[in-house]
Design a protein around this motif. Structure first.
Motif, PDB file in Angstrom:
ATOM      1  N   GLN A 202      11.450  -1.234  -3.037  1.00  0.00           N
ATOM      2  CA  GLN A 202      10.550  -0.231  -3.594  1.00  0.00           C
ATOM      3  C   GLN A 202       9.159  -0.838  -3.300  1.00  0.00           C
ATOM      4  O   GLN A 202       8.207  -0.158  -2.840  1.00  0.00           O
ATOM      5  CB  GLN A 202      10.963   0.263  -4.816  1.00  0.00           C
TER       6      GLN A 202
ATOM      7  N   VAL B 120      -1.737  -1.330  -6.221  1.00  0.00           N
ATOM      8  CA  VAL B 120      -1.550  -2.053  -4.908  1.00  0.00           C
ATOM      9  C   VAL B 120      -2.097  -3.415  -5.052  1.00  0.00           C
ATOM     10  O   VAL B 120      -3.237  -3.710  -5.661  1.00  0.00           O
ATOM     11  CB  VAL B 120      -2.176  -1.076  -3.875  1.00  0.00           C
TER      12      VAL B 120
ATOM     13  N   GLU C 126       0.679  -1.247   0.149  1.00  0.00           N
ATOM     14  CA  GLU C 126      -0.294   0.200   0.021  1.00  0.00           C
ATOM     15  C   GLU C 126       0.741   1.276   0.151  1.00  0.00           C
ATOM     16  O   GLU C 126       0.336   2.414  -0.376  1.00  0.00           O
ATOM     17  CB  GLU C 126      -0.755  -0.121   1.107  1.00  0.00           C
ATOM     18  N   SER C 127       1.975   1.184   0.876  1.00  0.00           N
ATOM     19  CA  SER C 127       2.704   2.364   0.678  1.00  0.00           C
ATOM     20  C   SER C 127       4.064   2.352  -0.284  1.00  0.00           C
ATOM     21  O   SER C 127       4.754   3.468  -0.282  1.00  0.00           O
ATOM     22  CB  SER C 127       3.446   2.601   2.147  1.00  0.00           C
ATOM     23  N   SER C 128       3.919   1.427  -1.251  1.00  0.00           N
ATOM     24  CA  SER C 128       5.027   1.473  -2.145  1.00  0.00           C
ATOM     25  C   SER C 128       5.018   2.820  -3.202  1.00  0.00           C
ATOM     26  O   SER C 128       3.826   3.314  -3.600  1.00  0.00           O
ATOM     27  CB  SER C 128       4.960   0.318  -3.053  1.00  0.00           C
ATOM     28  N   PRO C 129       6.136   3.125  -3.494  1.00  0.00           N
ATOM     29  CA  PRO C 129       6.101   4.468  -4.328  1.00  0.00           C
ATOM     30  C   PRO C 129       5.898   3.836  -5.705  1.00  0.00           C
ATOM     31  O   PRO C 129       5.851   4.580  -6.824  1.00  0.00           O
ATOM     32  CB  PRO C 129       7.906   5.033  -4.121  1.00  0.00           C
TER      33      PRO C 129
ATOM     34  N   GLY D 176       8.904  -2.524   0.887  1.00  0.00           N
ATOM     35  CA  GLY D 176       9.478  -1.779   2.092  1.00  0.00           C
ATOM     36  C   GLY D 176      10.169  -2.924   2.567  1.00  0.00           C
ATOM     37  O   GLY D 176      10.787  -2.753   3.775  1.00  0.00           O
TER      38      GLY D 176
END
Length: 401
Positions: A193, A174, A131-134, A196
């Motif tokens: 990336q 995502v 979910e927080s991946s660039p 995480g």
């Protein structure tokens, strides 16, 4: 689309569209199944089984579409070779699934399999977008991963669907499961990336006795020959070439001979092994690889028997995600009088030259970096459409006779 119950219903899809998808899926299955073995990856092996399920549906859809298209005796005669192509792709899928099960079911496989890989082989891993991946909500073109890291996204598993050979306009989302190929350093960067988390490469393998190393080397050679046979089989269909089809038969015979030598080496290694049962995974691999080479012959069988290529198969091969092209080297072009290695065809174009036909109808099968090419040579190459265009530019393409 397959219904939730698992039943498959007829869909009004063109045979050409289904065949193109089957070709791409079969080729990806070969790639993934052996990567799962060489890297000991349960994740990739699981993706193989998911793709095998997709191929089962495609095969049924293709057969139903062909039955709908056959309205006369003449139709049946023309479509019979097409059924052969469908059946061959399904055999490749089943063989890839059997290879994956060697990993998932721990049938017995020595760690020396990884030692048999060429030193320059690239790593293949599966990774999920967090979910927080660039990387999320970005297109591959904007990320430019291949240029920045050397890593290529070869397929995306999104929900129940697959995206084969994604291009620069493909977006990442995502929970997408990406299949990545590239050097360990680049894989580590993209993996971090996406998740995480730090990427941990597999431990290097231990050394084994000579007979076992020979057996494993035979498996790798059988795999390479079988892959080449499949590529050439589709090429023989696309260009209705009996010469190329006969090369497929020769390769299949070589795979059979390798399998015989492999069996002898495994038996000799088993006589000295503490646990001979641990080697039976190698036997499964050899048998499945031999099935793939047999399937390649079935793909080209219509050409071998002088039945010609049905237009629907030719168009399917032309329109698949990874194309096979034929270009003729023109006089004074960039390719005239140089070796494939000097021109770095794969680096410049992303294309892989799988065969060269000399002006006097002599074939060079599986040419290497030292293979010299001259004006008048015909190159049979495989890769992306954009790569094909670049190859044609460098060859100063002229239409083959």
């Amino acid at each position: 689309m397959e219904p939730a119950s698992g039943e498959v219903e007829y869909e009004p899809r063109s045979v050409k569209e289904v065949l193109a998808e089957m070709k791409d899926t079969a080729e990806l299955l070969i790639d993934l199944s052996f990567s799962a073995v060489f890297h000991g990856s349960d994740d990739i092996a699981s993706e193989v089984l998911a793709l095998e399920g997709k191929m089962d549906v495609l095969e049924l859809q293709a057969r139903m579409s062909l039955l709908m298209a056959a309205r006369s005796t003449e139709d049946a005669e023309e479509l019979a070779p097409v059924l052969g192509v469908v059946g061959a792709a399904e055999k490749i899928s089943d063989a890839a699934g059997d290879i994956a099960k060697v990993v998932l079911e721990d049938i017995g496989l020595p760690q020396t399999m990884r030692a048999a890989l060429p030193e320059a082989i690239e790593t293949l891993v599966r990774v999920s977008i967090g979910e927080s991946s660039p990387l999320a909500s970005q297109t591959l073109g904007r990320l430019n991963l291949e240029t920045e890291t050397g890593v290529r996204v070869i397929a995306i598993h999104r929900g129940g669907d697959w995206i084969m050979n994604p291009d620069r306009d493909t977006d990442l989302r995502v929970d997408d499961r990406l299949l990545l190929r590239g050097p360990d350093e680049g894989i580590g960067s993209v993996y971090e990336q996406a998740t995480g988390e730090k990427y941990e490469p597999p431990e290097p393998p231990e050394a084994y006795d000579t007979d076992l190393e020979r057996a494993v080397d035979s498996i790798v050679l059988m795999k390479n020959m079988s892959e080449l046979a499949v590529d050439l089989a589709y090429g023989s269909v696309l260009f209705d070439s009996t010469d190329v089809a006969e090369e497929v038969v020769e390769l299949e015979a070589e795979v059979d001979a390798l399998q015989s030598r492999f069996e002898a080496w495994v038996l000799q290694a088993a006589s000295r092994a503490d646990d001979p049962v641990s080697l039976r995974g190698l036997v499964h691999l050899a048998n499945s690889t031999e099935v793939i080479s047999d399937a390649a012959v079935e793909i080209s069988e219509g050409v071998l028997h002088g039945l010609g290529t049905h237009p629907v198969v030719e168009h399917a091969v032309q329109e698949s995600d990874e194309v096979i092209v034929r270009v003729t080297v023109a006089e004074r072009s960039d390719f005239d009088g140089v070796t494939l290695g000097n021109e770095q065809v794969e680096t410049e174009t992303g294309m892989r030259v799988i065969a060269v036909r000399r002006p006097h109808d002599d074939w060079v099968i599986s040419p290497g970096p030292a293979t010299e090419i001259q004006a008048g040579d015909v190159l049979l190459a495989k890769g992306t459409r954009s790569g094909a265009e670049r190859l044609e530019e460098l060859a100063g393409v002229v239409e083959p006779e």
